[in-house]
Design a protein around this motif. Sequence first.
Motif, mmCIF file in Angstrom:
data_model
loop_
_atom_site.group_PDB
_atom_site.id
_atom_site.type_symbol
_atom_site.label_atom_id
_atom_site.label_comp_id
_atom_site.label_asym_id
_atom_site.label_seq_id
_atom_site.Cartn_x
_atom_site.Cartn_y
_atom_site.Cartn_z
ATOM 1 N N LYS A 535 0.821 -1.208 0.000
ATOM 2 C CA LYS A 535 0.000 0.000 0.000
ATOM 3 C C LYS A 535 0.856 1.259 0.000
ATOM 4 C CE LYS A 535 -4.178 -1.720 2.293
ATOM 5 N NZ LYS A 535 -4.996 -1.665 3.540
ATOM 6 N N ARG A 536 2.060 1.163 0.501
ATOM 7 C CA ARG A 536 2.907 2.331 0.667
ATOM 8 C C ARG A 536 4.094 2.367 -0.291
ATOM 9 N NH1 ARG A 536 0.255 0.702 4.776
ATOM 10 N NH2 ARG A 536 -0.516 2.122 6.389
ATOM 11 N N LEU A 537 4.165 1.383 -1.180
ATOM 12 C CA LEU A 537 5.316 1.294 -2.087
ATOM 13 C C LEU A 537 5.186 2.311 -3.216
ATOM 14 C CD1 LEU A 537 7.899 -0.161 -3.005
ATOM 15 C CD2 LEU A 537 6.457 -1.764 -4.240
ATOM 16 N N THR A 538 6.171 3.175 -3.347
ATOM 17 C CA THR A 538 6.240 4.147 -4.449
ATOM 18 C C THR A 538 7.677 4.217 -4.939
ATOM 19 O OG1 THR A 538 6.637 6.005 -2.939
ATOM 20 C CG2 THR A 538 4.335 5.507 -3.506
ATOM 21 N N LYS A 539 7.880 5.007 -5.986
ATOM 22 C CA LYS A 539 9.237 5.175 -6.502
ATOM 23 C C LYS A 539 10.130 5.900 -5.499
ATOM 24 C CE LYS A 539 7.954 5.292 -11.396
ATOM 25 N NZ LYS A 539 7.954 6.088 -12.643
ATOM 26 N N GLU A 540 9.521 6.729 -4.660
ATOM 27 C CA GLU A 540 10.319 7.527 -3.735
ATOM 28 C C GLU A 540 10.814 6.715 -2.538
ATOM 29 O OE1 GLU A 540 7.426 8.469 -5.020
ATOM 30 O OE2 GLU A 540 8.289 9.912 -6.450
ATOM 31 N N ASN A 541 10.061 5.742 -2.085
ATOM 32 C CA ASN A 541 10.463 4.990 -0.883
ATOM 33 C C ASN A 541 10.857 3.555 -1.209
ATOM 34 O OD1 ASN A 541 8.037 3.863 -1.502
ATOM 35 N ND2 ASN A 541 7.092 4.176 0.500
#
Length: 1548
Positions: A535-541
Amino acid sequence: MYIDVYAYIVQLCKRLTEKIDHGCQIKDVQAALYELCWQGVQGNLKLDLVASVLGEMMELRDDMPSILADVFSVLDLETVALEEKHKRDHYIQLVGACLIFVPDAILKERLDPETLESLGLIKQAHQFNQKIVKIKTKLFYKQQKFNLLREENEGYAKLITELGQDLSGNITSHIVLESIKSLIGCFNLDPNRVLDIILEVYESRSDQDDFFLSLIKSYMCEALTLCHILGFKFKFYQEPNEETPKSLYHIAAALLHHNLIELEDLYVHLLPLDSAIVEEHKLVISEAKQIARKLVMVVVPSDKSEDKEKEKEKEEEKIAQPPDNQKLGLLEALLGIGDWHHAQSIMDQMPSFYATSHKFIALALCQLLHLTVEPLYRTAGLPKGARGCVMHPLKNKRAPKPAESFEDLRRETFSMLGYLGPHLAHDPILFAKIVRLGKAFMKEYQCSEGLDIKDTMETLLSCFLSIADQVLLPSLSLMECNACMSEELWGFFKLFPYHHRYRLYGQWKNETYSSHPLLVKVKAQTVEGARYIMKRLTKENVKQSGRQIGKLSHSNPTILFDYMLSQIQWYDNLIGPVVDSLKYLTSLNYDVLAYCIIEALANPEKEKMKHDDTTISSWLQSLASLCGAVFRKYPIELAGLLQYVTNQLKAGKSFDLLILKEVVQKMAGIEVTDEMTSEQLEAMTGGEQLKAEGGYFGQIRNTKKSSQRLKDVLLDHELALPLCVLMVQQRNGVVFLESGDKDLKLVGHLYDQCHDTLVQFGGFLASNLSTEDYIKRVPAIDVLCNQFHTPHDAAFFLSRPMYAHQISSKYDELKKAEKGSRQQQKVQKYVAACEQVMTPVHEAVMSLHPARVWEDLRPQFYATFWSLTMYDLAVPHAAYEREVNKLKAQIKAIDENPEIPMNKKKKEKERCTALQEKLQEEEKKQQEHVQRVLHRLKLEKDKWLMTKSTKNETITKFLQLCLFPRCIFSSIDAVYCARFVELVHQQMTPNFCTLLCYDRVFSAIIYTVASCTENESHRYGRFLCCMLETVTRWHSDRAVYEKECGNYPGFLTILRASGFDGGQQANPLDYENFRHVVHKWHYMLTKASVHCLETGDYTHIRNILIVLIKILPCYPKVLNLGQALEYRVHKICVKEKEKRPDLYALAMGYSGRLKSQKVRMVPENEFHHKEPPARNVTPASQQNGPGTTGKPATAMMKGEDGFSEDGDRGKDKSQTTKPVNKANTAAAKVTTSNGNGALNSIKTIKERDDKEKSGKDKKEKKEKTPGTTPETKAEARREKLREERAGKDERAVREGKEKTPKADRDKVKAEEKNKDDKTKAGNGESVEPSRERDAIKESKSKEKGDRSAVAGCRKSPVPRSDVADTERDHKRRKLDSHSSPSHSSSVKDNSNDPKESASKHHLNYNSVARSKSRERELEKNELENAVGRCKEKKEEKERKERKRDVGVGEREVSLEPKRRKDENGTNSSKNSQCESPCDSPLSVEKEKSKRSKSSSKEKGDSAKPERTSTGGKKESRHDKDKSEKKEKRDSSGGKEEKKHHKSSDKHR
């Protein structure tokens, strides 16, 4: 007598006594004495004789009195029961006589008291009985020993002192036992209480096992007594909150181990009961499932439910803890001393893994396993340099024997591990030991040879696989984030084949987690963690999330990856972040990921096509994209994935080729796309370095390692050739096997995917496999085609790199043989190398085609065409220069960038410089190679084509077997085909007609376009574009044409007059005639394009739009052809906007680009020289368009070409016709040198110059004509009337449809459709019946020599401005014949050329005959359909009146000056829909008079001609009415046709 009996009896007793001494039984003596005494009791013998015999026998044995007393005891019981008193008396007398030698004490023990009283041994029997009772009571019930310590504290104190003394000296259990006996006797101690004290002391001194066990063994006589004492001890600790001491478990285990007690006797004294254990296990499982359900489901509890749960928890806390599980305690003690046999028995009575689910049991079993495997681990499993922890073996000799070899593990170690199960997680050290032993075994297994050893090893292998499945992987799931164990396990697993590993992963993922309560909880927790991360996976993290993913994956990779893949299938934008976040995985996790991907791909519940059944599902595309990215970035084994694709192809399923395509593209950097720019395509014709730098859209760097991995797995598992062959076979399988219930669009897509993947994969093999590997795996061309049933194009595609490798190797060998040779000698060696390599190929290709094929083509030419590539034909200097300049610019940018560190600047500059040098070296190498190839071709060209065959047959075979199959194979091959044709032309190849080849390519593209898939259309369009580029270059400059084509054999033609049979002379085609031919080719392309666009078929429209987009740089060049295309494409845009959006997008794209190209288009007279109208009548056979065979040419109908070529009607009034003789009327024809084709309407150079001059004069005269003439105003009025009429017609048709019942409408529509079809067929002959009759009558009334000359020039086609007006003009001007563009020259076969020019009368007669039959058929149909149209008569009459009014206005402006048309940029009438040859020009006055005459006769007799056309032809009123009715039906039929197309689209 008595004396004899007496002696006999004594003698018998003596013998019996002696036998007893020698081993005979006492029973025999007893039997003899009993028989003797019984005879005396019965009176058979005298009592004194019996007594004397018994007296003598007493001396024989010492125990004889006791034996005799036993006999007397039996007789006592028997005689008491007898009724004869005398026998009882005899018995009493006998016993009394024996009192002398039988002691009284023995008799008192054994005889009845009453008998003793009779004998006088006792006074009274009653008193004797009382005395016995008193003695027994005193003996048995009066305590004479002490049980409690306080009762005899001194004795028990001494006993404890004896047991607790130091045992290190010479004290033995025997000495202590004697002391204990003395104490028992001296202090009257209770023996059972003494045994209990011995056990208690043993508890406190449990290290003295040997002493106490020996003491207990010698002290006790019954095992049950000891077991009861132990049971009472365990019973004492079965109260709540009591804890059983471990020492008690220890002594119980020791006694069991030494068989002093039995497990069954002790087990019943232990708690809890087995039934309680089973219930507890079931409760644990249900609780685990409930926890998992809560974690997975989203539950919103109410306040009341929360309160209830809290109350339950409080009540559970109040309840006292249950007593210890004494069975588990005993089990632990048994494992501690090494008694595996009894421990296994206890675990068997419990549920699976119940015992080891308790940590202390698992650790005890692990400790026992440590001791068991330690010797083998030291010798085989301990890594080099590691010391390991020293393990002291058990002193117990009965413990399991340590394993010395792998075979010893089967004895007890594997069994122990099986009972341990997933709870090996409690001891990671033992986990590592087992894994290392497995690695050592696998290495030994791989080196083993021999049948006996192999069988043993196979058994051990299955054992290790079972341990991995049941113990290692479940244990890893219960470990927390232990990456070291994961890597250790991968060191073991990587030695297994991938199918063994994947089977283990499948068991782990799908079955293991449901078999253990702990694993059920772990699975739910892992899913919850995965959901939180995703749910929290993005390119930034990516970095933080990647670490969390790594922690989860170390223990439970299958569950994590299953959830991640499910998310990726829904959201493809997660692919990038997910791939980047996987960098913290272990090697085992990467392998598990590969398995999970394959399992997701093979999911039978997933549909691989979308619901519309026309496109591949997005989830499959997402997984394919993930495969390419993951396998490229991380070192994951590819064997399983490639084998999966191979198996799918074997099963006839081609969807999964998308995976292979993505993997090869990402790992090898090889793209397959038909959307390449011209610069990329040019770069693809160079070497490998140029391809990598400029040939692909994405610059995929650092593919060397990934390419090597892919190559290695293909070679190791022998998948390279099978994949190629299966893809080749599947191409046709998609069409002929899979396409039964699939949409045509999907079939084409699957075919393209299969073909593109084959091209991509073959390119990878060619560029990455070494020469030896490639030649070793690819069979010969004839084997590929004949045995593997590979199509020829694909077979040569696979074999082509092999030929190049072989030629290169052979050439290097020849060069090494003679070093320092000159350039000319090198070329000769190259030619020799080619001959050696290709000669077997020439022989092999003979079997690919029938023998008749080689009558036109030589195998050398065929093999040369298929074996060469663009790399061999030309060097892309511009591409090399472009890439070198890019690298120079990069170096300059690096120097100017101050932010880059110096060391990085240096590395980047070195990289760019190295690439620059590689490119320059590659260009030089390719230049030398091309020179050698061209020299070789120059030497071979004379042997390519057969001189005895006709050029037409040669070109046909060349197109059929070479050009067309290869030009649609790939984009590079499309360019190659065009360049090869040009090369063959430049090489001046004998018997190759270049002009005929180009003509055949451009003249018949409809069938080729219709049979292409989408990607093949791209390639075919690129091929046509390259062909047109060459033609355009020759067309644009006379000097270039004269230089490259003027004196070449491919452009030799035969110029002959149509009226002469002989006198053929081969001459080069001059420049102007070539321009006419090019215009004809453009016209044929336009005709084919318009046909495809107006078919309404999806494939036709899509493919022709793709082809038109590709050839846009070179076509259209003529303004009116471009306008015709623009109009058709605009119709497509309007029609398909809502129905088929993909066609609408294609058409809109092409329309925009076509408009941007409009400024570069030129009028027809600038594209090629247009001749003025001829002064003689040209035979119809010469006026026909390309490809005709002397028949009247068909007029192009509305649904086909939609543009006309009108005669030059606006000529000067003073221009008159001049009679000419037959020799002058025959137009010159241009034929190819072998007589296969003719170029129509070619005049001599002098006539051409005159016409150019007259054309210029006319142009100047028209330019002086003012624009504001009455004709212009009439034209404006005409446009206004046309718009009003179109609107009224549309409303009328709509109202008519609404009023007509549905059944009638359907009937009328069917009739109109049939009528339209027949009308189109009639118009195909392009002869209007009534006009034909009038023309025949007029021609008969005139003399042949006085005929008016028909103008030979025609106007070029233009788009229609209004459909209704076009139809009206079409009906008004029924044309006699169909013509090609003005002065177009055609290249025709010899069979199509008439040997003599036919006369005009003869041709007209034939056309009239056909027109009469057509007229009769039309009239018959009219009568049949008249009934159905009764309701429409009134509306038709009103429409006729409106059409007449409009027709009069149109006739007034029909002879508008040509000047106005030139200003509008077109050379033909806007309303013209079909082509017509030019009729004889008439003066304006004559034209007006004829029109007025026709208008005045409208209401006259219907048999009279109503008006006269420009060609002097007339039309009856009846025919006019028919044409108007037909127009009405056409207008309504157009809507019907649209509706029909719409329904067919829905059906499709």
